[in-house]
Each structure stands twice: as structure tokens, then as C-alpha cells.
Design an enzyme around this catalytic site. Structure first.
Site, short mmCIF file in Angstrom:
data_model
loop_
_atom_site.label_atom_id
_atom_site.label_comp_id
_atom_site.label_asym_id
_atom_site.label_seq_id
_atom_site.Cartn_x
_atom_site.Cartn_y
_atom_site.Cartn_z
N ASP A 1 40.27 -23.01 15.00
CA ASP A 1 40.88 -22.16 16.02
C ASP A 1 41.90 -23.04 16.72
O ASP A 1 41.63 -24.20 17.04
CB ASP A 1 39.87 -21.59 17.01
CG ASP A 1 40.48 -20.43 17.78
OD1 ASP A 1 41.03 -19.51 17.13
OD2 ASP A 1 40.46 -20.44 19.02
N ASN B 1 36.76 -3.69 -6.80
CA ASN B 1 36.73 -2.23 -6.97
C ASN B 1 35.76 -1.61 -5.95
O ASN B 1 34.56 -1.88 -5.98
CB ASN B 1 36.27 -1.95 -8.41
CG ASN B 1 36.18 -0.48 -8.73
OD1 ASN B 1 35.69 0.31 -7.93
ND2 ASN B 1 36.61 -0.11 -9.91
#
Lengths: 194, 194
Positions: free
Chosen positions: B71, B10
Site C-alpha cells: 500500500d 468460464n
């Protein structure tokens, strides 16, 4: 199962890491998992404590670090404590602040000033892996306005008038709200526990 | 600054927790922050190692737990190693597998079979808070097809034919891909380090 956090938001990579680590008897969690694994439980528990604990413990267990969660809501005396733990989805499954406010105002339409007392309640749960969860409760007393006013904050702030105020919570600055809110009240009780 | 993880998605709550904890000299991180703080760096580094380390170290520092990042990319000999570290955004800023594949096929249009050699490279970085980051490299040798085939996997899989295969990586089952991929090759080198 031993867990490893994978710093990726790529779904394809996350899937492959999961498969590859599962073969090694480990669970690979991507950043997407961490967010998605938090159950949408804000309304399903019977108490604020239950909901806060579920959220904090889920993430603490996933990450194996201390985690704090909050469950909070608006308790209106004339509505026998509703919306309470159902605050976020009071008007329906979709979280909709406007619809929730409209429903509360309609339910209170015949309730006169002086009988519109209410409080915001915040329960903080601090979960630590393998330890008992701690709870800290904060409240903010006030009453429900007859119409919404103000645009700061969120949730029921536009219809909640804190004690000793004429403005709604949504008309206060964030500094003002933070000095009196149920959430700041609960955090002040932590006293260095986190 | 000491950090605390807040189990919330939230935005309103996250903002208030940040403000309230900042006053106590602490940084409150929501689950949204954890995902957002991962920089979109897959293309900005000069080496796979640099990019993997940046991702792993960013999240390990945030969460104070060991984190693995990957990566990876496609290195094509006839293109002097391109797309390499630029694999994910080779055709433009938006990550677009289809556009990337199209660009590579066009660049190789005059390159004959036998000169289309390439390899998938994966570098894993394991970052632990306060320790030196470790690297593990895996490769998968192969060549670039003349057209895309298959719908499994992601990225350049539909145009990459692994050594000793006639099918593209995207025509292999995930079990088959996982048994030969650059990523599984790199993970196999970890040998219990995570």
C-alpha cells in the site's frame, strides 16, 4: 525461477514489482498475471486430456499449489465425434454459444430422431507441482434436439436432451443438471483426491 | 472450509464447480474469484499498514501460499499528510490519476517553493497462512512541482520531484525510478524474507 505473488490489480505497480524482483532473480506475479497466464487452449489440443492438463499444470506451476482444470465438450455420433474438443469455438474464433448451436443444428438437419445420439464429456485434470497429473472422466449420454429450448446452463445445454429425459439440459434446474451432468459425474470419481 | 482452485475463466463452469464442491463441503475458487476477492481497499484503511495487510492476508488465505501486498501513497507536509492513504481516490471514487494531480496542484497553488516538501511512502506486507504478517516500509523524499511533467510511471509521478533531482519522477527512466523509489526502498529491506 523463484516466484512471489503480488496482491495487486494495478498494472503500474505490477510492472515495477516485476522489474524490482527480476533484479533479485525472482519472478513477481500479479493477480492479473495469474488470470492472463492461463492460455486460451480450450480448442487447441487434440484430446480433452491434453487441454485439461495444460490448463491445470500451467496454474499449478505458477502458484505452486494443487489445481484442478476441466476440459469438456459435446461428442455427436452423426458428426464423427464433432464438435468434441472444438466445442467452445466450433463456429469461429470467438466463443459464441448461439452460433455454435446454430452450426450443429444445421449440420444435423437431415439426421432423423434415433440417429442424433451424443454425449457430453468432461475430463478433469488435477495437477500438483512436481507430481504426475491425474485424470478423471465423466460423461452424460443423450441426443440432440431439433431446436433449442430452455435458458439455464451454458454452451450446448439448450439442444442436448439427456437420456431418460424429454427436456433439454437448459430446461433442467441447476440441481437437476448437477445430479446427472458429465461434470458432476467426473467429480464424483475424484473420491476425496482433492 | 477446504478450498480447491479451478483453472477456469468460464463463469458457467465456475458456478457449476462451486455448486458441486459445496455439496462435498468444499469451496471451489475460479481464477475470476481470485482476482475479484481482492477487496478494493486501497483507500478504506486508516494506515498504509492496515491496507497492505488486508490485501496480502486476503489472498494468502485464499491460496494458502505466501503473498506480498503493497500500500503506498503520497504524503504532503503542507496538506497535513494528505492525500496519504487516500492517494488513489483523492479526487473521487473512480481512480483517476489526472484528477488527483489536478486537485493536489490546486490545493498547493499558494504554497511557495521550499514549503512543498513531500514523500512517497510504500508499506509492504508479507502474509503467510497462519503466521503473523510482516511489514517493511520504504520512502522517497522530494517535493511537489508547480505543474505536471513527464509520462513514465503512474499515479502522482508527474508532479513529484525526488530529492537531488530537477526532473519529476515521470521524467525518469524506469531504471532511474527503480533505483530511488519508495517501492524499491521497501523491497530492499526484505533481504531475502520472500
Amino acid at each position: 525461477m523463484k516466484k512471489i505473488i503480488i496482491a495487486t490489480k494495478n498494472q503500474g505497480k505490477a510492472k515495477e514489482f516485476k522489474e524490482l524482483y527480476l533484479k533479485k532473480g525472482m519472478e513477481a506475479l500479479s493477480l492479473l498475471d495469474i488470470v492472463q497466464e492461463l492460455p486460451d487452449v480450450e480448442e487447441t489440443g487434440v484430446t480433452f486430456e491434453e487441454n485439461a492438463a495444460l490448463k491445470a499444470e500451467t496454474i499449478a506451476e505458477l502458484l505452486q499449489i494443487p489445481v484442478l482444470a476441466d476440459d469438456s465438450g459435446l461428442v455427436i455420433d452423426a458428426l464423427d465425434g464433432r464438435p468434441g474438443v472444438y466445442s467452445a469455438r466450433y463456429a469461429g474464433e470467438d466463443k459464441d454459444d448461439k452460433a455454435n448451436i446454430k452450426k450443429v443444428l444445421e449440420e444435423l438437419i437431415d439426421v432423423p430422431e434415433g440417429k442424433r445420439t451424443a454425449r457430453f464429456v468432461c475430463v478433469l485434470a488435477i495437477a500438483r507441482p512436481g507430481e504426475k497429473t491425474d485424470f478423471y472422466k465423466g460423461t452424460c449420454e443423450g441426443s440432440i434436439a431439433f431446436e433449442e429450448r430452455g435458458s439455464n446452463g451454458f454452451g450446448y445445454d439448450p439442444i442436448f436432451i439427456p437420456e431418460n429425459e424429454t427436456r433439454t439440459m437448459a430446461e433442467l434446474s441447476s440441481e437437476e443438471k448437477n445430479s446427472i451432468s458429465h461434470r458432476s459425474n467426473a467429480i464424483s470419481k475424484l473420491q476425496g483426491r482433492v
